[in-house]
Motif scaffolding. Structure first.
Motif, short mmCIF file in Angstrom:
data_model
loop_
_atom_site.label_atom_id
_atom_site.label_comp_id
_atom_site.label_asym_id
_atom_site.label_seq_id
_atom_site.Cartn_x
_atom_site.Cartn_y
_atom_site.Cartn_z
N THR A 189 -2.62 -4.45 1.34
CA THR A 189 -3.47 -4.47 0.15
C THR A 189 -4.90 -3.98 0.41
OG1 THR A 189 -4.02 -6.78 0.60
CG2 THR A 189 -2.20 -6.37 -0.92
N TYR A 230 -6.44 -1.01 -4.94
CA TYR A 230 -5.70 0.24 -5.04
C TYR A 230 -6.54 1.38 -5.63
CZ TYR A 230 -2.07 -2.99 -3.81
OH TYR A 230 -1.34 -3.95 -3.16
N GLY A 234 -1.46 -5.93 -7.57
CA GLY A 234 -0.49 -4.87 -7.31
C GLY A 234 0.17 -4.35 -8.57
N LEU A 290 3.60 -3.02 -4.60
CA LEU A 290 2.19 -3.28 -4.31
C LEU A 290 1.90 -4.77 -4.50
CD1 LEU A 290 0.55 -0.20 -6.11
CD2 LEU A 290 1.57 -0.35 -3.83
#
Length: 276
Positions: free
Chosen positions: A81, A104, A149, A49
């Motif tokens: 993203t 996320y 991430g 990520l």
């Protein structure tokens, strides 16, 4: 799934693909590296990520993961993203929010909740595509990431310890509910009720009972975001209180860039391979 590009690399294949995402309401691009071992059967999957302002392209071009992934037989999946497209709402004045800054999570506040549903995209939609189109063993999954991430990787592992067998991070935002470069995004995506933010914050998840076997975290001492945004000592304290095995390595003189990430990429791939 649509093919964007494919190229041979270290005996395997580096591909870029796109898919329509019902969760994000737009076309989403992602990268997949398939090691040469995948020609003989399913291989474990490692999700990477990326951080703020990045796409799949940054780690693909600068992360230097392919050689070691080929040696270890690891599939590397690199999602985007955030949602993309002209119809996706954005704030062009703020690089910490909107496109390139999905954090996320699944937004609950309008208008962001129509498209900014990266948690569902990565945990539900994309694994289904990977399982259908690639020789992937989804019983062996690990996750890692950088900065924003890294935050995503830690929270996904804590919320889904039965799915992810390994987790690591480069310079993660360990407590985004209080960090200066994430509080604004959390409020706009999730609303003003800070209790709802806890489900997307690694340290708060640990305080609330979430557990994971072990984490590896690398952090550069020359990182300009260290004191205000990243603060790995907060994760260290939370893991110590919960008896979670944390290997925190403060890397002298390294900054926040892919010069730092690529230097320690092999260590992280080895960490995951041992557990997958």
């Amino acid at each position: 799934m649509n093919l964007v590009s494919e190229a041979k690399a270290h005996g395997g294949t580096q591909g870029v693909y796109s898919m329509h995402s019902a969760a994000c309401g737009t076309e989403m691009t992602f990268a997949v590296y398939m090691p040469p071992q995948a020609a003989n059967g399913p291989c474990p999957v490692l999700w990477y990520l990326s951080g703020l302002t990045c796409t799949h392209q940054n780690v693909m071009d600068k992360g230097e993961y392919r050689k070691r992934a080929a040696e270890l037989g690891l599939i590397i999946v690199c999602p985007d993203t955030s949602p993309r497209g002209d119809m996706v709402p954005d704030d062009v004045t703020n690089w910490k929010f909107g496109k390139g800054a999905g954090f996320y999570l699944d937004a609950t506040e309008a208008p962001w909740n129509e498209n900014y549903r990266m948690q569902t995209h990565i945990l539900a939609e994309l694994p289904a595509v990977i399982e259908q189109h690639f020789a992937a063993d989804l019983s062996r999954q690990g996750i890692f990431g950088h900065s924003m991430g890294g935050h995503g990787a830690l929270t996904f592992a804590l919320k889904h310890p039965d799915r992810f067998k390994s987790c690591s991070a480069f310079a993660p935002i360990v407590q985004p509910s209080t960090a200066d470069w994430s509080v604004g995004a959390f409020e706009r995506y999730l609303g003003k009720d800070e209790e709802s933010w806890r489900r997307h914050d690694a340290t708060r998840l640990i305080e609330d009972g979430a557990r994971f076997d072990a984490f590896l975290v690398d952090q550069g001492t020359a990182d300009s975001f260290l004191d205000d945004g990243l603060r790995p000592w907060l994760l260290e304290a939370a893991c110590a209180a919960a008896d979670i095995d944390l290997t925190l390595r403060m890397q002298e003189g390294y900054d926040h860039s892919y010069n730092f990430i690529s230097t320690f990429m092999d260590d992280h791939l080895d960490w995951h391979a041992e557990r997958l």
